[in-house]
Scaffold this active site. Structure first.
Site, PDB file in Angstrom:
ATOM      1  N   ASP A  60      -7.391  -3.313   8.783  1.00  0.00           N
ATOM      2  CA  ASP A  60      -6.185  -2.923   9.519  1.00  0.00           C
ATOM      3  C   ASP A  60      -6.004  -1.404   9.474  1.00  0.00           C
ATOM      4  O   ASP A  60      -5.968  -0.807   8.399  1.00  0.00           O
ATOM      5  CB  ASP A  60      -4.967  -3.619   8.893  1.00  0.00           C
ATOM      6  CG  ASP A  60      -3.723  -3.532   9.755  1.00  0.00           C
ATOM      7  OD1 ASP A  60      -3.645  -2.643  10.621  1.00  0.00           O
ATOM      8  OD2 ASP A  60      -2.821  -4.365   9.557  1.00  0.00           O
ATOM      9  N   HIS A 116      -5.325  -5.388  12.757  1.00  0.00           N
ATOM     10  CA  HIS A 116      -3.900  -5.648  12.583  1.00  0.00           C
ATOM     11  C   HIS A 116      -3.408  -6.901  13.299  1.00  0.00           C
ATOM     12  O   HIS A 116      -2.350  -7.421  12.957  1.00  0.00           O
ATOM     13  CB  HIS A 116      -3.099  -4.439  13.075  1.00  0.00           C
ATOM     14  CG  HIS A 116      -1.628  -4.560  12.825  1.00  0.00           C
ATOM     15  ND1 HIS A 116      -1.093  -4.652  11.556  1.00  0.00           N
ATOM     16  CD2 HIS A 116      -0.573  -4.618  13.679  1.00  0.00           C
ATOM     17  CE1 HIS A 116       0.216  -4.752  11.631  1.00  0.00           C
ATOM     18  NE2 HIS A 116       0.566  -4.742  12.910  1.00  0.00           N
TER      19      HIS A 116
END
Length: 262
Positions: free
Chosen positions: A206, A238
């Site tokens: 992420d 993400h």
């Protein structure tokens, strides 16, 4: 007769409506589980003063309370920004608390999907302070009415959908709506994660909520609750509901199967 599995309630991240998660919602439902998503107040520009994080928390609480009053156990799952209002919303909603009040149903677990989880009296900026000068450059802007938007969608795609090709990431960014900027300044007044067992989907690739921030959130939860967080790690970006939907569905199944077990 086997006990009914908990209902999963999904709280979206910033900028996205529930439809953003249609693929994982449909796949999870097809396995025979119950799920619904919350339509947060802070997503989608509206007339008047922009809604706050507290408006989102109150709405989440109303959705959960209705299900609990029907006798349902609930696993509350939050993605990204959704971790803040979800934590705020939990006051009085745990199954243990409701049972003591003679009520049925309630939240048996809260789960965070690469989510932002502050300490008491912190907002999202405080959570990201752990990064210092390593913090990602800002890729949002704010209009004259207090609503955030993405002026350079290509840059946003590189942060949020880094597992995808630039072209595919851009398609997803173009599904984003505007988000109330004040919601990110609101401080947490109730640390609901201390009330129930907690799980966390840790996305190791992420770039939006980097691993250092995710670990900080887990540390905050464990310190406040005195319990270990049930952590599942994946090597994704993400938005794993987009980049790795099968992993998210498997995680959802894990959450409702363990329910309120510590």
């Amino acid at each position: 007769m086997a006990a009914e599995k908990p209902t999963l309630v999904l709280v979206p991240g910033s900028f996205v409506p529930p439809s953003f998660y249609t693929n994982v919602i449909s796949a999870f439902s097809s396995k025979g589980y119950s799920i619904q998503a919350v339509d947060t107040c802070t997503v989608g520009k509206k007339p008047g003063a922009p809604p706050t994080m507290y408006d989102d928390a109150a709405h989440i609480a109303s959705v959960v309370s209705k299900l609990a009053d029907e006798g349902k156990d609930i696993v509350l799952v939050a993605h990204s920004y959704g971790g803040i209002p979800t934590s705020e919303s939990l006051k009085g909603l745990s199954k243990d608390t409701r049972e003591k009040e003679g009520k049925k149903g309630g939240v048996v677990r809260v789960a965070y999907m690469t989510a932002v989880v502050p300490e008491l009296e912190e907002n999202s900026a405080a959570v990201f302070s752990v990064l210092g000068d390593q913090a990602p450059s800002a890729y949002t802007a704010v209009d004259e009415d207090g609503w955030m938007f993405h002026p350079t969608p290509e840059i946003t795609a590189g942060y949020v959908f880094s597992d995808l090709s630039p072209e595919e990431g851009l398609k997803w960014v173009n599904k984003f709506e505007q988000h109330s900027v004040v919601s990110f300044t609101n401080e947490l007044t109730y640390a609901g994660y201390k009330d129930v067992p907690v799980s966390y989907l840790f996305c190791e690739e992420d770039k939006c909520v980097p691993p250092m921030v995710q670990q900080r959130c887990i540390d905050v939860i464990e310190k406040a609750s005195g319990r270990n967080v049930d952590v599942t790690r994946v090597k994704n970006d993400h938005c794993p509901s987009v980049s790795a939907p099968e992993k998210v569905v498997d995680w959802f199944v894990h959450l409702v199967e363990i329910g309120g077990k510590a």
